[in-house]
Design an enzyme around this catalytic site. Structure first.
Site, PDB file in Angstrom:
ATOM      1  N   TYR A  43       0.818  -1.214   0.000  1.00 14.14           N
ATOM      2  CA  TYR A  43       0.000   0.000   0.000  1.00 14.14           C
ATOM      3  C   TYR A  43       0.851   1.263   0.000  1.00 14.14           C
ATOM      4  CZ  TYR A  43      -3.385  -3.588   1.139  1.00 14.14           C
ATOM      5  OH  TYR A  43      -4.135  -4.741   1.115  1.00 14.14           O
ATOM      6  N   HIS A  44       1.774   1.318  -0.946  1.00  8.31           N
ATOM      7  CA  HIS A  44       2.635   2.477  -1.135  1.00  8.31           C
ATOM      8  C   HIS A  44       2.385   3.094  -2.513  1.00  8.31           C
ATOM      9  CE1 HIS A  44       5.924   1.042   1.940  1.00  8.31           C
ATOM     10  NE2 HIS A  44       4.774   1.363   2.497  1.00  8.31           N
ATOM     11  N   GLN A  45       1.138   3.261  -2.895  1.00  8.37           N
ATOM     12  CA  GLN A  45       0.837   3.779  -4.230  1.00  8.37           C
ATOM     13  C   GLN A  45       1.333   5.221  -4.381  1.00  8.37           C
ATOM     14  OE1 GLN A  45      -1.531   2.359  -2.235  1.00  8.37           O
ATOM     15  NE2 GLN A  45      -2.264   0.554  -3.326  1.00  8.37           N
TER      16      GLN A  45
END
Length: 293
Positions: free
Chosen positions: A226-228
């Site tokens: 979840y490092h977009q």
């Protein structure tokens, strides 16, 4: 996706590019001593009382005890910063079974049937994981609106492992080989560290530990950290992919700025939290200079 009843102020490529840090959650190792995370303390109310009173104990356990940044020298062409790390190895003293799959299985989107095959046999067994994280994916995703309702979540299309040269897969395989080299070290062999070799269903035909097996495994079990980033890319007005300028102003929209990691023009060689802080501080400086008396 277009919604004809939404008035267009400025047509910008918001969401046309999206990068994400993905990781492989099935590189686990057993040891011959109980030195890993034990689920039993989590079953006792005293554990949570100790943490509430003293801020210590099992609940305060850090999920990533060791982090190593490496360049596996496989896909340098996919790294926007040559020489920078392209893989992060996160070592955790537990695994998917440390909470009996109650939370971690859901977080990792692992089906119950797959959990029962791969992980359930290791419940209450001393086990730890090395989690490779791909820092500079060459595969590009995108995001779009679900509807014109701003309360509805957008749609994400990560397109993992879609790069035609297979650089992302090869980088992951390189990180697995480096992990195996580390596991053979005397420090870890002192505890009899041994890779969990239950084959992932559907990948058995390739033979465990072959490159073909690992590619099949990676394409079967993969999770997002979840490092977009890069959905509102910062760049000059000559860049057709740019959404904001160096002052974080959205091109063509008055008094609108973006101040988060979506403006990152490239992938980040690490977790984006520090980058987010830096962007916020920069935004603060810009606004203070603009509105100071």
């Amino acid at each position: 996706m277009l919604f004809s009843d939404i008035p267009v102020i400025k047509d910008l490529p918001v969401g046309k590019i999206m990068y994400d840090h993905l990781f492989f959650p099935n590189l686990a190792f057993t040891v011959n001593k109980p030195i890993t995370l034990n689920v039993l303390p989590y079953l006792h109310p005293e554990t949570y009382l100790d943490y509430a009173k003293y801020g210590s104990g099992t609940v305060g356990y850090c999920l990533a005890e060791v982090m190593q940044y490496i360049n596996v020298n496989v896909t340098n062409s996919s790294n926007p910063h040559p020489g920078a790390a392209d893989i992060e190895l996160m070592v955790t003293g537990g695994s998917v079974v440390s909470d009996l799959g109650f939370w971690s299985r859901r977080y990792l989107n692992i089906p119950q049937k797959l959990y029962d095959t791969l992980w359930k046999p290791f419940e209450f067994v001393p086990i730890f994981m090395v989690v490779p994280v791909l820092l500079h994916p060459k595969s590009k995703g995108y995001m779009t609106l679900l509807s014109k309702d701003p309360k509805e979540s957008p749609l994400f299309f990560p397109n993992y492992f879609s790069d035609p040269e297979n650089h992302d897969i090869n980088t992951f395989i390189g990180s697995i080989r480096e992990t195996q080299r580390i596991i053979k070290s005397p420090a870890l062999q002192k505890y009899g560290a041994k890779i969990v070799d239950i084959p992932i269903p559907g990948c058995e035909k390739h033979g465990f530990d072959t490159d073909e097996y690992w590619e099949c495994s990676l394409r079967t079990i993969m999770s997002s950290i979840y490092h977009q980033t890069t959905t509102c890319k910062m760049g000059p007005n000559t860049d057709p992919e740019a959404v904001v300028n160096p002052k974080l102003q959205v091109y063509g929209v008055k008094n609108l700025r973006v101040a988060d990691v979506s403006i990152a023009p490239d992938t980040i060689s690490g977790h984006p939290m520090a980058t987010a802080y830096m962007i916020g501080e920069k935004m603060s400086d810009i606004l203070k200079a603009l509105y100071s008396l």
